[in-house]
Design a protein around this motif. Sequence first.
Motif, PDB file in Angstrom:
ATOM      1  N   PRO A   1     -38.531  18.972  27.789  1.00 39.81           N
ATOM      2  CA  PRO A   1     -39.399  20.125  28.306  1.00 39.81           C
ATOM      3  C   PRO A   1     -38.918  21.276  28.796  1.00 39.81           C
ATOM      4  CG  PRO A   1     -38.923  18.182  29.899  1.00 39.81           C
ATOM      5  CD  PRO A   1     -37.998  17.807  28.597  1.00 39.81           C
ATOM      6  N   GLN A   2     -39.836  22.179  28.823  1.00 46.79           N
ATOM      7  CA  GLN A   2     -39.432  23.547  29.349  1.00 46.79           C
ATOM      8  C   GLN A   2     -39.038  23.571  30.825  1.00 46.79           C
ATOM      9  OE1 GLN A   2     -38.711  26.599  27.692  1.00 46.79           O
ATOM     10  NE2 GLN A   2     -38.027  27.224  29.749  1.00 46.79           N
ATOM     11  N   GLY A   3     -37.780  23.981  31.259  1.00 43.27           N
ATOM     12  CA  GLY A   3     -37.697  23.850  32.652  1.00 43.27           C
ATOM     13  C   GLY A   3     -38.137  24.955  33.313  1.00 43.27           C
TER      14      GLY A   3
END
Length: 426
Positions: free
Chosen positions: A33-35
């Motif tokens: 996932p995009q942090g």
Amino acid sequence: MFASSRAAVRQVASKQVGINVPLRAASVWAKVPQGPPDAILGITEAYKADSHPEKINLGVGAYRDDKGKPYVLPSVRSAEKKVVDAALNKEYAGITGVPEFTKAAARLAYGSDSPVIQEDRVAVTQSISGTGALRIGGAFLERFYPGGKTIYIPTPSWANHNAVFKDSGLRVEKYRYYNKDTIGLDFEGMVEDIKNMPKGSIVLLHACAHNPTGVDPTEDQWRSISDAVKEGGHYPFFDMAYQGFASGDTAKDAFALRHFISEGHRPCLAQSFAKNMGLYGERVGAFSIVCESTEEKKRIDSQIKILVRPLYSNPPVHGARIASEILNDSALNQQWLGEVKGMADRIIKMRALLKENLEKLGSKHDWSHITSQIGMFAYTGLTAEQMDKLAKEYSVYATKDGRISVAGITSDNVRRLAEAIYKVKG
């Protein structure tokens, strides 16, 4: 859409000519996932994009001189020249670092006349600044502390504390610390929470210049906090990132740590030399544990080495050599003590000027917390909406929680800053 069409065409074509062309497999990292973005970096980016000629950045966590420029201490320049002129080799340091540095770092923290120093009862290792010291400490406690594997940190605390200790395998809980109504210390709540913790808990304490609030207990309050920690059989973990930088006095800033030891506590300690020597990028720090005996120290030292070896094997030497020169050369040491006091005094002066300018503008609010707080950061008491307005309408950038870096205030911008705060808060 076009990519899937091309894949279909390749598949049909391969069947027509009898060639088996496998479709590209999905990436093994497809589900990473995009942090979330870093809050401080976001502030810096917004500041850089702003074209206002008098924009102000109060988000940066590094000292700036009165012109708003990065500052290298003259003592650091002199020490670095000595290190370079010595033409030392670039061989590995030992696992626990440069011995001349670690011994001097322990003396600075605990006091050269401390029994734990005199009796050689401090296990110490060089670390990758204060963050690395916290990480080593978290890993050591997770592996060896006989009590619970929960560490209690103040509300709020430095944003990285939570991540460092969680990644060390510890469970992180909170205790009351800051009172937003008084913009000061919630002393009663803090002591009550410490007393209600499960027996033998680990308690993280900011030794001085609490980050992010700038709110520190008084010496009498520290005595009561020590009593509460002792009563619960808790284990104190001190984070001391600002020794000397807070008040300008290295002994005064180490009061809490030294008092706890005098009361029989055997704490561990994370030290950083980023702020008080301006060695931010050199990543110079130390982690230490106060032991009962030299025999215990030897055992703990051996286990610290076992922890450090797979983490980064050996620490870098250049910054530690600079710090060692400053701490061990009496003339350089006196020069540095004067310079660190000068940095602290500038911060204290900017606090006073901001308060004075707000009062001159006719603000009806009590701004005494600006000068009663200490260290690089100050909690203004401004809301997230007010901080947003400061950025959008007045090009003043800081975190949404109302925290400002006092190092970003200068003699040239303090009046404009006060006017902006007055306009958004009154």
